[in-house]
Scaffold this active site. Sequence first.
Site, PDB file in Angstrom:
ATOM      1  CG  HIS A   1     -29.777 -17.867 -57.440  1.00 10.73           C
ATOM      2  ND1 HIS A   1     -28.907 -17.039 -56.764  1.00 10.73           N
ATOM      3  CD2 HIS A   1     -31.008 -17.591 -56.919  1.00 10.73           C
ATOM      4  CE1 HIS A   1     -29.572 -16.311 -55.890  1.00 10.73           C
ATOM      5  NE2 HIS A   1     -30.857 -16.626 -55.965  1.00 10.73           N
ATOM      6  CD  GLU A   2     -34.483 -17.925 -59.001  1.00 12.61           C
ATOM      7  OE1 GLU A   2     -35.400 -18.406 -58.290  1.00 12.61           O
ATOM      8  OE2 GLU A   2     -33.952 -16.832 -58.754  1.00 12.61           O
TER       9      GLU A   2
ATOM     10  CG  HIS B   1     -34.153 -19.893 -54.277  1.00 13.81           C
ATOM     11  ND1 HIS B   1     -33.789 -19.620 -52.976  1.00 13.81           N
ATOM     12  CD2 HIS B   1     -33.674 -18.852 -55.027  1.00 13.81           C
ATOM     13  CE1 HIS B   1     -33.115 -18.476 -52.934  1.00 13.81           C
ATOM     14  NE2 HIS B   1     -33.026 -18.002 -54.165  1.00 13.81           N
TER      15      HIS B   1
ATOM     16  CG  ASP C   1     -32.584 -14.907 -52.736  1.00 10.51           C
ATOM     17  OD1 ASP C   1     -33.785 -15.156 -52.927  1.00 10.51           O
ATOM     18  OD2 ASP C   1     -31.687 -15.221 -53.533  1.00 10.51           O
TER      19      ASP C   1
END
Length: 380
Positions: free
Chosen positions: A67-68, A71, A166
Site C-alpha cells: 500500500h505504502e 503511494h 487517504d
Amino acid sequence: MRASFRLGRIAGVPVGVNWSVLVIFLLIAWALSASLFPRSYPGHSTWAYVLAGLSAAVVFFVGLLAHEVAHAVVAKRNGIGVGGITLWLFGGVSELKGEARDPGAELRIAGVGPLVSLLIGFFFGGIAVVLALAGAHGLLLGALSWLAGINILLAIFNVLPAAPLDGGRLLRAAVWKATGDRTKASVVAARAGWGLGALLIAFGLWRFLTGAGVGGLWLALIGWFLIGAAGMEERQARMGSALRGVRVGEVMTPQPQTASGDMTVADFVDHYLFAYRHSALPLTEDGHPVGLVTLDRVRGIPAERRATTTLGEVSCRADELVLAAPDEALNDLLPRLSECADGRALVVTDQRLVGIVSPSDISRAVQRGSMREQMTTRGR
C-alpha cells in the site's frame, strides 16, 4: 514517525519498521491463533493455529507495505521525493518531501494506496472462492478469507473523507479542484479528520462500556490519533499558507558566529555561551560548514569532561547537516528541517556558510505572513 531499524530499499525508497509494529503484529497473531481460528476451524493442533496466525499477520503487513510503496512510486512519478517508508502501530506512512503540484497529482497519489489494498483483498478472496468451490476447508481457507476481508476493510477505511487518511487527501483534491485554494482544501480535510476522530472515540468508549473490551479501546485510540494528526495537518497548512512565496534568504540570520571543531566545550562555555545570543553554533573549516553545536548537546557533557572534549566531538556530523540555498522556498525546507534532530538549517552559497535558519526565525516569518494575510483580507 521514525524507523527503529531499516529493512532495505524497495523501488529506490528506504523501508523501515518502528518498534511499535511489534505490538500490533503480536495482537493480530494472538487474536487469530488463540481466538478466531480455533473457534471457526476446530480440531487442529495448537502449533497449526500459531503458524496460521503468524503467517496471516506477516502477509497482512506485506500488504500494508505494498500500500505504502504504491503511494511512494506514484509520488515519485509526479515529481515528489520520498524520504522513506515506515511501518508502525497504525499501519504505514510514506515520508513525502513536498506537496502535489495540482489536484490531479494529489488524487493519483492518494488513490493508489486504497486501490492496491482493494486489489490484494480481491486476490485473496478469489483464491478462497476457488478453493471453497473445489471443496477445500480448514485453516488455509480461513487465513485466505481473513486476508481478503481485512484488506478490503482497510481499503474502505482509508477512503473515508478525513485527513490524515487517504480519503482525506481525496477530499482535499476535490475541494482544491473546486475552489482553487489548497489551504482551504487542507483545512476542510483536517477538520473532517477531527470529526471522524471524535466519532471513533465516542463509539469506542461506548463499545468498551457495553462489554466490547479491548476492541472498543482500540477504536478510541485510533480516534485519538486521527484528532492529533488532523490538528497537525491544519497547523501545517496554515503555516504553509503564511510562508508561501518566502525564500530562505529572507528569514535566515546572516553571517552567524562560527567556531572551529577543535575548540573545547570549556572554552565555548567560558567565551561564547553568554556572549552569543543564539543557541546554536555552526562549525566551519575555511568557511565550509562541517558541524553544528547546540546548547542541548553541550549540556550533556559533564563539567569534568568539558576541558578535554572538543566541539567537533559533540556536534552533529557533516552528513547530518540540513543545508539550504538562500533562494530556496522556505516551504520546501520545512519538511527537511522537521526531520533534523537539531531543528536548524545552515544556508550556503558555493558551499560556504552565509546564514542559519532556526525555529525562532521561522516563527517570526509565520507571524509576519499571518499579519500580511490578515491585512490583505481586511483590505478586500
